[in-house]
Write an enzyme that holds these catalytic residues in place. Structure first.
Site, short mmCIF file in Angstrom:
data_model
loop_
_atom_site.label_atom_id
_atom_site.label_comp_id
_atom_site.label_asym_id
_atom_site.label_seq_id
_atom_site.Cartn_x
_atom_site.Cartn_y
_atom_site.Cartn_z
N GLU A 1 -3.58 -13.38 -3.83
CA GLU A 1 -2.58 -12.33 -4.02
C GLU A 1 -1.32 -12.57 -3.19
O GLU A 1 -1.01 -11.81 -2.27
CB GLU A 1 -3.19 -10.96 -3.68
N GLU B 1 -3.56 -6.22 -9.41
CA GLU B 1 -2.19 -5.97 -8.95
C GLU B 1 -1.25 -6.89 -9.73
O GLU B 1 -1.50 -8.09 -9.85
CB GLU B 1 -2.07 -6.19 -7.45
N HIS C 1 0.81 -1.22 0.00
CA HIS C 1 0.00 0.00 0.00
C HIS C 1 0.84 1.26 0.00
O HIS C 1 0.41 2.30 0.49
CB HIS C 1 -0.94 0.00 1.22
#
Length: 409
Positions: A359, A263, A233
């Site tokens: 992820e 992503e 982030h």
């Protein structure tokens, strides 16, 4: 000095906006929470969070130091909003709306009092109501018992309806559009923020064309390069892309409070042998993780199997966070369905109707061969026969070593 009104009405100030979902879908949500309320002897529920107000009212508020709410009992559903927002809350709310003014500091509670009736057992969100608000509620409503409704509401949100899945699927398509815009904009010499701006603008325009009646807010892109890839982030900076840089694209279209993500790991011009080895292995973990997202699988067991893959390559210590999470009404600053995360401490069993990401991420510290953060991210819908991947953007060295001419500032 004349006394000002404590409440005001914006009912009828314009037409009701077209809802994100059908009336039957919104009514279904209210029916389900009311079933829980009846079974738990809860007379009324006062939702105060972004995610639950949005989920049950289709209204995304702007807090800016004021309190908002959505009060549900067995007969009525009413949003409580501040006068600064005019008629927008009424136009967007599935249900009624009551607006309070700023003229007295306790007008928010005065508004609640108008619609709470004789409720003596009220559900509130224990994971959202802070100590200050709880103390004020107890002071304003003596004799009322406040009980938690957040956990039950979260469990209901974890299983998505057909309309929600269709909405999320279309948003995933738009995230792919944002990813393509990132690739088109990046080149050696280009600052991170320019890549992110191009991606975000592209997604917002696509959202506007897809949902012409929607409010356009909160879509964003994080594009990271070099050292800035070490965290998932990390904010965008003005760092310029250099040849051989490891890169991360993170595209986040937001529509009606719903969040999706794309992503990907990329490289500028070329990648070292060690970068390629680590990248390819992380892609293998990603592939295996997607295979494990099937009905009956336990979140903690998925995490344990993927941990073993990393451990076998002496990479487990570089793993950054859990392997995935639920999608729905959430974003980077509100909401989280903590009961559905692919972590060692979550024993939730996957069911059809859940929407979950895969992820995996590892971060190799600066100064070591292959330094940087590696992360791939797909969104999968859990179905009776397995899963359906709604992310279409490619990944891995075959696709995302991006070559392009250097661009001037």
């Amino acid at each position: 000095m004349a006394e000002r009104e404590r409440l005001q009405s914006f009912v009828g100030n314009g037409e009701k906006a077209k809802g994100t979902f059908s009336a039957s879908e919104m009514q279904r949500r209210l029916v389900e929470i009311r079933k829980h309320m009846a079974a738990s002897d809860i007379d009324a529920a006062l939702f105060t969070s972004y995610h639950n107000i949005n989920y049950y009212a289709d209204f995304m508020f702007c807090q800016f130091g004021r309190r908002y709410g959505f009060l549900v009992d067995q007969d009525h559903a009413t949003s409580i909003s501040a006068g600064i927002d005019g008629g927008q809350p009424w136009r967007r709310t599935f249900g009624n709306n009551l607006t309070y003014t700023d003229w007295q500091k306790d007008n928010y509670f005065h508004a609640i009092r108008q619609i709470i009736g004789s409720a003596s057992r009220i559900g509130i969100e224990f994971d959202h109501v802070n100590i200050d608000l709880l103390a004020l509620l107890k002071s304003e409503f003596p004799g009322v018992e406040f009980v938690d409704i957040a956990a039950a509401a979260m469990r209901l949100r974890m299983i998505k309806s057909a309309e929600e899945i269709a909405h999320i699927t279309e948003m995933a398509r738009i995230a792919d559009v944002g990813g393509a815009a990132c690739v088109a904009a990046l080149a050696v010499g280009v600052p991170e923020h320019e890549v992110a701006l191009h991606s975000t603008a592209t997604m917002v325009r696509e959202i506007a064309g897809t949902w012409p009646d929607a409010e356009l807010l909160d879509t964003w892109t994080w594009f990271q390069s070099g050292i800035n890839t070490d965290g998932a982030h990390n904010p965008v900076t003005s760092r310029r892309i250099e040849a051989g840089d490891i890169l991360s694209l993170n595209c986040f279209p937001m529509v009606a409070g719903y969040y999706v993500a794309l992503e990907r790991t990329l490289f500028a011009e070329h990648a070292s042998d060690e970068h390629l080895r680590l990248w390819e292995f992380n892609c293998r973990v990603h592939d295996r993780g997607k295979e494990l997202l099937v009905p009956g699988a336990k979140c903690s067991e998925i995490a344990a199997e993927l941990n073993e893959m990393y451990a076998a390559q002496n990479l487990l210590q570089y793993r950054s966070f859990g392997y995935g999470h639920s999608f729905g009404v959430l974003s980077h600053y509100y909401g989280r369905e903590a009961g559905l995360e692919l972590r060692e401490d979550c024993d939730t069993v996957l069911e059809p109707g859940m929407v979950v990401s895969m992820e995996p991420m590892i971060t190799i510290p600066e100064g070591q061969p292959g330094a940087g953060g590696y992360r791939e991210h797909d969104i999968l819908v859990i179905e009776e026969a397995g899963n359906r991947n709604i992310t279409g953007f490619p990944y891995g060295p075959e696709h995302l070593i991006v070559k392009g001419a250097a661009k001037a500032a």
